[in-house]
Structures are given as C-alpha cells and as structure tokens.
Motif scaffolding. Structure first.
Motif, short mmCIF file in Angstrom:
data_model
loop_
_atom_site.label_atom_id
_atom_site.label_comp_id
_atom_site.label_asym_id
_atom_site.label_seq_id
_atom_site.Cartn_x
_atom_site.Cartn_y
_atom_site.Cartn_z
N TYR A 165 -28.39 -1.28 -8.46
CA TYR A 165 -29.41 -1.21 -7.40
C TYR A 165 -28.90 -1.94 -6.16
O TYR A 165 -29.37 -3.03 -5.80
CB TYR A 165 -30.72 -1.81 -7.88
CG TYR A 165 -31.58 -0.88 -8.72
CD1 TYR A 165 -32.80 -1.31 -9.23
CD2 TYR A 165 -31.19 0.42 -9.00
CE1 TYR A 165 -33.60 -0.47 -9.98
CE2 TYR A 165 -31.97 1.26 -9.76
CZ TYR A 165 -33.18 0.81 -10.25
OH TYR A 165 -33.97 1.64 -11.00
N GLN A 173 -27.42 -4.89 0.36
CA GLN A 173 -28.79 -5.29 -0.01
C GLN A 173 -29.02 -4.91 -1.47
O GLN A 173 -28.70 -3.80 -1.88
CB GLN A 173 -29.82 -4.58 0.86
CG GLN A 173 -31.27 -4.83 0.50
CD GLN A 173 -32.04 -3.56 0.20
OE1 GLN A 173 -31.86 -2.54 0.84
NE2 GLN A 173 -32.94 -3.62 -0.80
N TYR A 190 -31.72 -4.38 -4.73
CA TYR A 190 -33.13 -4.12 -5.02
C TYR A 190 -33.42 -4.22 -6.51
O TYR A 190 -34.43 -3.73 -7.01
CB TYR A 190 -33.62 -2.80 -4.42
CG TYR A 190 -32.74 -1.58 -4.61
CD1 TYR A 190 -31.66 -1.34 -3.76
CD2 TYR A 190 -33.03 -0.64 -5.58
CE1 TYR A 190 -30.89 -0.19 -3.89
CE2 TYR A 190 -32.27 0.52 -5.71
CZ TYR A 190 -31.19 0.73 -4.87
OH TYR A 190 -30.42 1.87 -5.00
N SER A 221 -36.52 -6.23 -6.91
CA SER A 221 -37.64 -5.78 -6.08
C SER A 221 -38.97 -6.22 -6.69
O SER A 221 -39.13 -6.19 -7.92
CB SER A 221 -37.60 -4.25 -5.97
OG SER A 221 -38.62 -3.80 -5.12
N PRO A 222 -39.95 -6.66 -5.92
CA PRO A 222 -40.01 -6.51 -4.47
C PRO A 222 -39.24 -7.57 -3.68
O PRO A 222 -39.22 -7.52 -2.45
CB PRO A 222 -41.50 -6.62 -4.18
CG PRO A 222 -42.00 -7.56 -5.23
CD PRO A 222 -41.20 -7.22 -6.46
N ARG A 223 -38.66 -8.54 -4.39
CA ARG A 223 -37.91 -9.57 -3.67
C ARG A 223 -36.52 -9.02 -3.36
O ARG A 223 -35.63 -9.07 -4.21
CB ARG A 223 -37.87 -10.85 -4.48
CG ARG A 223 -39.27 -11.36 -4.73
CD ARG A 223 -39.31 -12.78 -5.24
NE ARG A 223 -40.70 -13.21 -5.38
CZ ARG A 223 -41.46 -13.61 -4.38
NH1 ARG A 223 -40.96 -13.65 -3.16
NH2 ARG A 223 -42.70 -13.98 -4.57
N LEU A 224 -36.36 -8.54 -2.18
CA LEU A 224 -35.14 -7.89 -1.75
C LEU A 224 -34.29 -8.88 -0.97
O LEU A 224 -34.82 -9.65 -0.17
CB LEU A 224 -35.46 -6.68 -0.86
CG LEU A 224 -36.48 -5.70 -1.44
CD1 LEU A 224 -36.83 -4.63 -0.41
CD2 LEU A 224 -35.94 -5.06 -2.70
N PHE A 245 -30.45 -9.53 1.24
CA PHE A 245 -29.32 -8.95 1.96
C PHE A 245 -28.15 -9.93 1.93
O PHE A 245 -28.32 -11.15 1.84
CB PHE A 245 -29.67 -8.72 3.43
CG PHE A 245 -30.69 -7.63 3.67
CD1 PHE A 245 -32.04 -7.91 3.63
CD2 PHE A 245 -30.28 -6.34 3.97
CE1 PHE A 245 -32.98 -6.92 3.88
CE2 PHE A 245 -31.21 -5.34 4.23
CZ PHE A 245 -32.56 -5.64 4.17
N GLY A 246 -26.95 -9.38 2.08
CA GLY A 246 -25.78 -10.20 2.33
C GLY A 246 -25.73 -10.60 3.79
O GLY A 246 -26.51 -10.09 4.62
#
Lengths: 122, 109
Positions: free
Chosen positions: B33, B90, B92, B95-98, B100-101
């Motif tokens: 994901y 990014q 997932y 998720s819902p806590r997403l 990013f790098g």
C-alpha cells in the motif's frame, strides 16, 4: 475536467480561527472520500483530515485533533475545514484532495486542488 | 506510525538519464500500500503510482514503481525535461493515518 478550488486562506494571529472551503467539479464528488493535506514552507506533505463520502467517517491527524473540524456538503459539491486555536506551526499551503479507498478510509489521492496558503503569525 | 525515509534528498541528472529514487519504511507496508507523487514548484502533487507498481491514469510508461515490505523504488527510465520535480512517497497501510516521505528533488545537472 476535474477541478478542486480552495479558498479562505490568509494571515491570522496565533489563537485565531479560519475556515477553508473547497469547491469541486468534474467528478462525482459524493462518491469520494475528501481530505485536507498540508505542506509547510519547504517541507514535505502532511495528511491533516479525512471525511468519507457520506460524511459518516471522520479522521484527524494528532497534530490538529480537537482544533480542526472537517465537513462536507454533497449537495453543493463542497468541502470545508474549520480551523481554530491556530498555531504558528499550522502555517502551510492547504490542499483539498479526493482519495481512492474504501467506504470508510482513504488510500491515495487522485485529485488535488492548487492549494490555499494559511499563515499564522503575530 | 510508519515513517517513510526517501533518498537521496537531491538527485542531479541530465535529460535522457535514468533516475532511481528510494523510499524506505520504518516497518513493513502490508499489501504494498504505497503511492508515489510528482510535484512541480507552485503546483499541486500529481499521483504517479499506487499499489507500489500500478501506474495512475495518463502516466507515461517511463515511470515505474517496484518493491515490497520496507523498500520501494520509483524509476524514471529516461528523464524528460518535464520530469525534473520533487517526488514523494506515501503509505496507506495504516489508513486513515496516512504518512508521506520527505521527498526527493530531481534536478537538472
């Protein structure tokens, strides 16, 4: 053509409030999870908040929980973010983003607006 | 929280060269994901890759994603002038806590 147009950004003092809006067109807004993602100056992207297509499921990053409120109006194809108790560290460009995912949670972001700048400074 | 670390921070290459960007996760990203985005100055991000290796609609086939577990790679086979930008991964899985790098900037050498 998909369009997401944010508005409502501006300069606000620490402790103040601001309401962001996002107007959507060109896709079936009511079937998508909608999100706010922010980017502080010179920094990476940060997920802020998500609301499911029906509005049933709402999530916040820990950094904004209790201070920000996300909402949507499917009849108006619009997304909102009410921000209160703003801090200097909330300064960022705020993007409205439509996500693919499940009925409950977002996965990745298909559609993005151009962003609106929120500056928190005294 | 899954922390994503991208390397290098900046990649200096010439048009026509191959770009290899890395995204390392602090713990295994289940079901691959993972997504990749391209962002040009003053513009919104654009989805390139999802599910670690599936190209989004309209993305040229010079962009490819690979990897699994904790190590993921975005490869641009031959850089075009319009490919010089910042690339972010990014996850997932949580998720819902997403998350990013921090991004890799691909600049013209």
């Amino acid at each position: 053509e998909v369009q997401l147009v944010e508005s409502g950004g501006g300069l606000v003092k620490p402790g103040g409030s601001l309401r962001l809006s996002c107007a959507a067109s060109g896709f079936t807004f009511q079937t998508f999870s909608m999100n706010w993602v922010r980017q502080a100056p010179g920094k990476g992207l940060e997920w802020v908040s998500s609301i499911s297509s029906s509005g049933t499921y709402i999530y916040y990053a820990d950094s904004v929980k209790g201070r920000f409120t996300i909402s949507r109006d499917n009849a108006k194809n619009s997304l909102y973010l009410q921000m209160s108790s703003l801090r200097v560290e909330d300064t960022a460009v705020y993007y409205c983003a439509g996500a693919a995912g499940t009925t409950m949670v977002p996965y990745y972001f298909l559609y993005w607006g151009q962003g609106t700048l929120v500056t928190v400074s005294s | 929280e899954i922390v994503l670390t991208q390397s290098p921070g900046t990649l200096s290459l010439s048009p026509g060269e191959r770009a290899t960007l890395s995204c390392r996760a602090s713990q295994s990203v289940r079901s691959n994901y993972l997504a990749w985005y391209q962002q040009k100055p003053g513009q919104a991000p654009r989805l390139l890759i999802y599910g670690a290796s599936s190209r989004a609609a309209g993305i040229p086939d010079r962009f490819s994603g690979s990897g699994s577990g904790t190590d993921f790679t975005l490869t641009i086979s031959r850089l075009e002038p319009e490919d010089f930008a910042v690339y972010s991964c990014q996850q997932y899985d949580t998720s819902p806590r997403l998350t990013f790098g921090g991004g890799t900037k691909v600049e013209i050498k």
